[in-house]
Scaffold this motif. Structure first.
Motif, PDB file in Angstrom:
ATOM      1  N   UNK A  44      19.282  14.856 -20.191  1.00 27.48           N
ATOM      2  CA  UNK A  44      19.797  15.904 -19.310  1.00 27.48           C
ATOM      3  C   UNK A  44      18.931  17.154 -19.351  1.00 27.48           C
ATOM      4  N   UNK A  45      18.416  17.472 -20.556  1.00 28.87           N
ATOM      5  CA  UNK A  45      17.542  18.636 -20.673  1.00 28.87           C
ATOM      6  C   UNK A  45      16.300  18.444 -19.809  1.00 28.87           C
ATOM      7  N   UNK A  46      15.756  17.223 -19.824  1.00 26.18           N
ATOM      8  CA  UNK A  46      14.574  16.960 -19.007  1.00 26.18           C
ATOM      9  C   UNK A  46      14.939  16.968 -17.528  1.00 26.18           C
ATOM     10  N   UNK A  47      16.091  16.363 -17.227  1.00 23.23           N
ATOM     11  CA  UNK A  47      16.538  16.332 -15.833  1.00 23.23           C
ATOM     12  C   UNK A  47      16.684  17.749 -15.275  1.00 23.23           C
ATOM     13  N   UNK A  48      17.194  18.660 -16.106  1.00 23.29           N
ATOM     14  CA  UNK A  48      17.431  20.013 -15.616  1.00 23.29           C
ATOM     15  C   UNK A  48      16.125  20.765 -15.388  1.00 23.29           C
ATOM     16  N   UNK A  49      15.047  20.311 -16.037  1.00 25.97           N
ATOM     17  CA  UNK A  49      13.763  20.987 -15.851  1.00 25.97           C
ATOM     18  C   UNK A  49      12.837  20.191 -14.931  1.00 25.97           C
ATOM     19  N   UNK A  50      13.397  19.177 -14.266  1.00 22.54           N
ATOM     20  CA  UNK A  50      12.554  18.325 -13.427  1.00 22.54           C
ATOM     21  C   UNK A  50      12.013  19.094 -12.231  1.00 22.54           C
ATOM     22  N   UNK A  51      10.725  18.944 -11.974  1.00 23.75           N
ATOM     23  CA  UNK A  51      10.196  19.532 -10.740  1.00 23.75           C
ATOM     24  C   UNK A  51      10.762  18.769  -9.543  1.00 23.75           C
ATOM     25  N   UNK A  52      10.736  19.422  -8.355  1.00 24.66           N
ATOM     26  CA  UNK A  52      11.203  18.751  -7.145  1.00 24.66           C
ATOM     27  C   UNK A  52      10.388  17.500  -6.874  1.00 24.66           C
ATOM     28  N   UNK A  53      11.051  16.439  -6.491  1.00 29.94           N
ATOM     29  CA  UNK A  53      10.341  15.239  -6.064  1.00 29.94           C
ATOM     30  C   UNK A  53       9.926  15.418  -4.603  1.00 29.94           C
ATOM     31  N   UNK A  54       8.912  14.663  -4.161  1.00 30.34           N
ATOM     32  CA  UNK A  54       8.386  14.871  -2.806  1.00 30.34           C
ATOM     33  C   UNK A  54       9.465  14.880  -1.725  1.00 30.34           C
ATOM     34  N   UNK A  55      10.415  13.947  -1.770  1.00 33.27           N
ATOM     35  CA  UNK A  55      11.452  13.894  -0.734  1.00 33.27           C
ATOM     36  C   UNK A  55      12.294  15.164  -0.715  1.00 33.27           C
ATOM     37  N   UNK A  56      12.619  15.644  -1.920  1.00 34.22           N
ATOM     38  CA  UNK A  56      13.443  16.849  -2.028  1.00 34.22           C
ATOM     39  C   UNK A  56      12.668  18.054  -1.507  1.00 34.22           C
ATOM     40  N   UNK A  57      11.386  18.116  -1.823  1.00 35.76           N
ATOM     41  CA  UNK A  57      10.557  19.228  -1.361  1.00 35.76           C
ATOM     42  C   UNK A  57      10.505  19.237   0.164  1.00 35.76           C
ATOM     43  N   UNK A  90       0.833  -1.205   0.000  1.00 32.87           N
ATOM     44  CA  UNK A  90       0.000   0.000   0.000  1.00 32.87           C
ATOM     45  C   UNK A  90       0.860   1.244   0.000  1.00 32.87           C
ATOM     46  N   UNK A  91       1.909   1.223   0.817  1.00 32.10           N
ATOM     47  CA  UNK A  91       2.812   2.364   0.902  1.00 32.10           C
ATOM     48  C   UNK A  91       3.530   2.576  -0.437  1.00 32.10           C
ATOM     49  N   UNK A  92       3.888   1.472  -1.084  1.00 36.68           N
ATOM     50  CA  UNK A  92       4.552   1.573  -2.396  1.00 36.68           C
ATOM     51  C   UNK A  92       3.651   2.299  -3.387  1.00 36.68           C
ATOM     52  N   UNK A  93       2.393   1.876  -3.471  1.00 38.23           N
ATOM     53  CA  UNK A  93       1.494   2.493  -4.457  1.00 38.23           C
ATOM     54  C   UNK A  93       1.244   3.959  -4.107  1.00 38.23           C
ATOM     55  N   UNK A  94       1.066   4.262  -2.802  1.00 42.99           N
ATOM     56  CA  UNK A  94       0.821   5.657  -2.420  1.00 42.99           C
ATOM     57  C   UNK A  94       2.035   6.538  -2.722  1.00 42.99           C
ATOM     58  N   UNK A  95       3.230   5.996  -2.430  1.00 43.37           N
ATOM     59  CA  UNK A  95       4.444   6.774  -2.687  1.00 43.37           C
ATOM     60  C   UNK A  95       4.621   7.003  -4.187  1.00 43.37           C
ATOM     61  N   UNK A  96       4.351   5.940  -4.959  1.00 43.08           N
ATOM     62  CA  UNK A  96       4.474   6.049  -6.416  1.00 43.08           C
ATOM     63  C   UNK A  96       3.466   7.065  -6.957  1.00 43.08           C
ATOM     64  N   UNK A  97       2.261   6.985  -6.425  1.00 47.17           N
ATOM     65  CA  UNK A  97       1.197   7.914  -6.810  1.00 47.17           C
ATOM     66  C   UNK A  97       1.649   9.366  -6.604  1.00 47.17           C
ATOM     67  N   UNK A  98       2.194   9.659  -5.430  1.00 55.04           N
ATOM     68  CA  UNK A  98       2.638  11.022  -5.125  1.00 55.04           C
ATOM     69  C   UNK A  98       3.788  11.433  -6.037  1.00 55.04           C
ATOM     70  N   UNK A  99       4.671  10.469  -6.335  1.00 61.90           N
ATOM     71  CA  UNK A  99       5.820  10.756  -7.195  1.00 61.90           C
ATOM     72  C   UNK A  99       5.363  11.108  -8.606  1.00 61.90           C
ATOM     73  N   UNK A 100       4.444  10.308  -9.158  1.00 60.43           N
ATOM     74  CA  UNK A 100       3.963  10.540 -10.515  1.00 60.43           C
ATOM     75  C   UNK A 100       3.250  11.887 -10.600  1.00 60.43           C
ATOM     76  N   UNK A 101       2.481  12.188  -9.553  1.00 60.52           N
ATOM     77  CA  UNK A 101       1.788  13.478  -9.531  1.00 60.52           C
ATOM     78  C   UNK A 101       2.788  14.615  -9.480  1.00 60.52           C
ATOM     79  N   UNK A 102       3.848  14.442  -8.690  1.00 57.11           N
ATOM     80  CA  UNK A 102       4.791  15.543  -8.528  1.00 57.11           C
ATOM     81  C   UNK A 102       5.544  15.835  -9.821  1.00 57.11           C
TER      82      UNK A 102
END
Lengths: 390, 519
Positions: B318-331, B197-209
């Motif tokens: 790299x271009x995509x990486x440089x424009x990546x929004x913050x992931x939940x952990x980083x935020x 359950x935690x895996x799916x919730x964490x993945x869900x938040x990651x995909x949204x972010x």
């Protein structure tokens, strides 16, 4: 299957021809999945020889261009990796005119060669061949592949081919005997790959979205979707199409995939490599080679008989109803000379070469490196004139 | 990005090779003592793109009338050809980066064949042999474990078929047919329904972010297939069963529990578990057999001859990486560094996870972005207090979500400034905030303060002194008590002053003034 079906959009080739002022006069009847035609010339799809063989049998020009030069958008797919829109016409200049109009990049075809690849091919040809002037073929090296004179070849076909080679030599061309050792395996590989792709492409004709539909009879077992489709598909597809779909379905099944489909893909690679080895012009689709320049003994084009025989007679009524395996196999062998160029995606042009022993037309094929459609047409034009000189 | 070329390398790969049965020490679980549970999950996440994976049709939601977002390609008309949507590739790459996966330099598309009415072409285009990314991982902080991601592949969604048994017909809606999906396949690294359950919730938040999926399980834009097996502690993994199509985290956890108990019960009676595909009945809380291993269909996978291999170079990644929004952990880490309390961060993140996910990777503006903007040049702790306590509190009181918040960043920013500068009192500030929420005005707080006469007086205390003298006159008994030294009573007098000032007076100033006057 698509008898009463009207496509909601035009094929790119039809739009291009209409825009250039061509008058589209009608659609010819091909066996089951065919195409339209224009006055003076007509279009057809060539998957393994369906333009070149009829052209050879009828004594007209038939061009299968390089794969990816003419858009397939709007073309009913049989085998996507082999299907090409081909041109049939009375003479080479008409063929070239049509080819020039429809041979443009179309972003709706994901397999279309992008402009920079076309440019690269043009450049590679220019790098390897001085422009041919007039009727002179000085500097042109013509390869004659020994594998294209199999035992099945009608003996009466050899002489006209030889005559043409003599005339090309007289105009300055160098005739070089060459070998394409994978040729004997090409036919089997072609039938596995084309049938596999056909079984996939024809899966869409299920009687749901469009086209013919046969309602299952009352009381039929409808627990599986496939059971419902079976009524439409059994009635809508002809015997030969059904045969190919079954063959292709088998080739893709988990048990057969490795030994049939993948094996056929390996053979296809070998066939391509054969051609790349004999041509002095590098293949524009391959990654740029940093190795040494091709040896000078490489050839610019190949010439070989287009078919193993003149037009075969229609089976008589008995033969038709019998549907015996031998006649089917005989029909498949017809394609033995045309499928290697299809597998390799190369331009191939049938030019009439005289009459066989039975008085029916025979043809020769000019085959070039990928993207050298113009060169192939140019050589075809010279052959056309040689014939007029006879 | 798309290569022109037709060479393909083909290898049949075992979809569920279970090489490294990971080395975690088994934890006793009172639900199945002596047994260990092994779980792997395949998540199908609909790519939040404006258009379909291979056609120009727009995406749909539940309000779209059936069969209106369909072009001839989606209905498999003859003569149509696929064209890969680069936005879907971009979102796939974003997802791969977020999962620490290796984006493959070369990936390819294959056809998976089966006959079903919601699959018009008779095949689904997927990435069976060469997926877009491999070897990722997702860290589950709460459980202190890391789940390995085997691969991410792009594929087409199917249409929707609805059985109408009364008319003996099945209705087909092709709006969803050909939408892009990401299939995210985990290794069997989870050991309990809770971790799953935690895996799916964490993945869900990651995909949204990262904006690649809206995480909406109820609407089916995120669906799970779960592989479950049990083994006695210390023994190799048992035979697995796959439970298909689980549409909520809660039901998935129940389904895993039921399946584990079923398998343990079988094994304890000496009956082997048969490898099969199972469904889950939510009402009866039990899994049921859909088909056995022998009954598994042969999908006749074939490389799609129409779609050239997808070549992705490092410049693109790299271009995509440089424009990546913050992931939940980083935020989370960034907000904590600003001095926010763990609780405030969780409140912000929780509200933020409900934000709208835009199409084609446009990031919706959630509570964190709101906080970031308001906190620019201001004290983060003060700002987060105003947002979490006052704004979110009032919204909750009004039964409104953050999405409905009418208060602009400028309004919130100026309000904080006014209070900080002492131009309005905290009490007045809250009044202004409530006023904005209820009237949905776009006026700035300073204008509202003027209109409502809430600004603190800056007349050197003349007005304050007047209010205080009036209060003393109005409450002579209490005033006398204060004069006698009973300082508790001063609050009563202060209340009178505050009332007269309508909250504009600062409590501390009032107290000082009263004590001065009553010396």
């Amino acid at each position: 299957m698509l008898e009463n079906f009207h496509s909601p959009f035009d094929a790119t080739v039809v739009s291009l021809l209409s825009a250039s002022g061509a008058e589209i006069v009608g659609k010819t009847n091909c066996d089951e999945f065919g195409m339209g035609c224009v006055k003076d010339s007509s279009l057809g799809t060539d998957t393994g020889g369906s333009v070149r063989l009829p052209a050879s049998y009828c004594g007209i020009i038939g061009l299968k261009p390089s794969y990816g030069i003419i858009s397939r958008w709007g073309i009913v797919s049989f085998a996507d990796s082999l299907d090409c829109v081909g041109v049939l016409a009375r003479d080479v200049s008409t063929t070239k005119r049509v080819h020039d109009i429809i041979g443009v990049y179309d972003s709706r075809d994901p397999t279309a060669a992008p402009p920079h690849i076309r440019q690269k091919a043009r450049q590679l040809i220019e790098d390897h061949l001085e422009t041919l002037k007039g009727d002179s073929l000085a500097g042109l090296r013509v390869g004659v592949p020994q594998e294209y004179f199999p035992t099945e070849l009608q003996p009466s076909i050899v002489t006209p081919v030889r005559t043409i080679l003599d005339q090309l030599r007289a105009r300055g061309a160098t005739i070089v005997p060459i070998s394409l050792p994978s040729t004997p395996y090409a036919l089997s590989a072609y039938y596995v790959i084309s049938s596999a792709e056909a079984s996939s492409n024809l899966a869409r004709y299920d009687g749901i979205e469009y086209g013919m539909r046969v309602e299952p009879p009352p009381g039929a077992n409808l627990t599986k979707t496939a059971n419902v489709y079976a009524y439409t598909r059994s009635q809508g597809f002809g015997k030969e199409v059904q045969r190919r779909m079954l063959l292709g379905t088998y080739a893709l099944s988990a048990d057969a995939f490795e030994n049939y489909f993948l094996q056929a893909q390996r053979v296809r690679k070998l066939v391509k490599a054969d051609f790349d080895r004999v041509f002095c012009i590098p293949n524009a689709l391959n990654a740029p080679s940093t190795g040494p320049v091709k040896p000078v003994e490489g050839v610019h084009v190949l010439i070989h008989p287009s078919a193993i025989q003149t037009a075969p007679a229609l089976p008589d009524n008995e033969g038709c109803s019998q549907e015996d395996d031998t006649s089917t196999l005989d029909a498949y062998v017809q394609d033995v000379m045309t499928v290697p160029a299809s597998l390799a995606g190369l331009p191939a042009l049938n030019v009439p070469a005289g009459k066989g022993a039975d008085g029916w037309p025979i043809g020769v094929s000019v085959v070039g490196q990928w993207g050298s459609d113009d060169l192939v047409l140019r050589v075809g034009e010279v052959i056309e004139r040689c014939r007029e000189d006879l | 990005m798309l290569a022109y070329g037709r060479t393909r390398l083909l290898t049949r790969c075992n979809h569920w090779a279970r090489h490294a049965h990971s080395v975690r020490t088994a934890k006793q679980d009172s639900r199945w003592p002596g047994w260990e549970l092994v779980i792997g999950i395949e998540v199908h996440a609909q790519i939040k793109s404006r258009r379909k994976l291979f056609s120009e049709s727009h995406s749909s939601d539940l309000t779209t009338p059936p069969n209106t977002h369909v072009v001839p390609f989606d209905a498999a008309f003859p003569g149509t050809l696929p064209r890969l949507n680069p936005k879907c590739v971009e979102l796939g790459v974003r997802t791969a980066i977020a999962l620490n996966a290796e984006v493959q330099t070369r990936s390819a598309f294959d056809r998976k064949h089966y006959f079903y009415a919601d699959l018009p072409s008779g095949y689904q285009i997927t990435q069976q042999y060469a997926p877009i990314a491999r070897n990722g991982r997702l860290d589950l902080d709460k459980d202190g474990i890391s789940v390995r991601i085997k691969q991410v592949q792009l594929e087409q969604d199917t249409g929707k078929s609805t059985s109408l048994p009364r008319n003996r017909i099945t209705a087909i809606d092709l709006n969803r047919a050909g939408m892009g999906l990401m299939e995210i396949v985990s290794e069997p690294d989870m050991r309990s329904p809770e971790e799953a359950g935690n895996y799916v919730r964490t993945l869900q938040a990651l995909l949204r972010s990262v904006g690649s999926n809206d995480g909406n399980m109820e609407q089916g834009s995120l669906r799970c297939d779960v592989n479950v097996s049990v083994n006695r502690v210390g023994e190799p993994p048992g035979t697995r069963c796959e439970i298909k199509n689980l549409n909520s985290v809660k039901f998935m956890m129940v389904a895993i529990t039921c399946e584990a108990l079923r398998q343990v019960a079988l094994l304890e009676r000496g009956i082997p578990v048969a490898q099969e595909t199972r469904g889950f009945n939510e009402e009866r809380a039990e899994t049921y057999s859909l088909r056995s291993k022998e009954g598994a269909p042969d999908y006749r996978y074939m490389p799609d001859p129409n779609i050239p291999p997808l070549l992705i170079d490092s410049t693109y990644v790299n271009a995509i990486r440089s424009r990546m929004p913050d992931l939940p952990d980083a935020t989370r880490a960034r907000l904590r560094e600003l001095g926010l309390s763990r609780r405030d961060v969780e409140v912000l993140m929780d509200v933020d996870s409900g934000r709208e996910v835009g199409f084609d990777g446009e990031l919706g503006r959630g509570a964190v972005a709101y906080f970031d903007e308001v906190a620019r040049g201001r004290d983060p702790k003060t700002v987060v207090n105003w947002i979490t306590h006052e704004l979110l509190g009032q919204l909750a009181f009004r039964n409104e979500t953050f999405k409905e918040n009418p208060m602009s960043i400028e309004q919130m920013g100026e309000l904080v400034d006014l209070v900080q500068a002492g131009k309005v009192t905290g009490t007045s500030g809250k009044t202004i905030l409530r006023h904005i929420l209820s009237t949905r005005t776009t006026d700035l707080p300073s204008e509202i303060a003027d209109d409502l006469k809430l600004a603190t007086s800056d007349d050197d205390g003349a007005l304050l002194e007047k209010w205080c003298r009036e209060a003393i006159a109005a409450l002579p008994q209490q005033a006398e008590a204060v004069r006698q030294g009973n300082l508790n009573v001063v609050n009563k007098v202060m209340g009178h002053v505050m009332k007269a000032s309508r909250g504009t007076a600062k409590a501390q100033d009032v107290r000082t003034m009263l004590l001065k006057l009553l010396q």
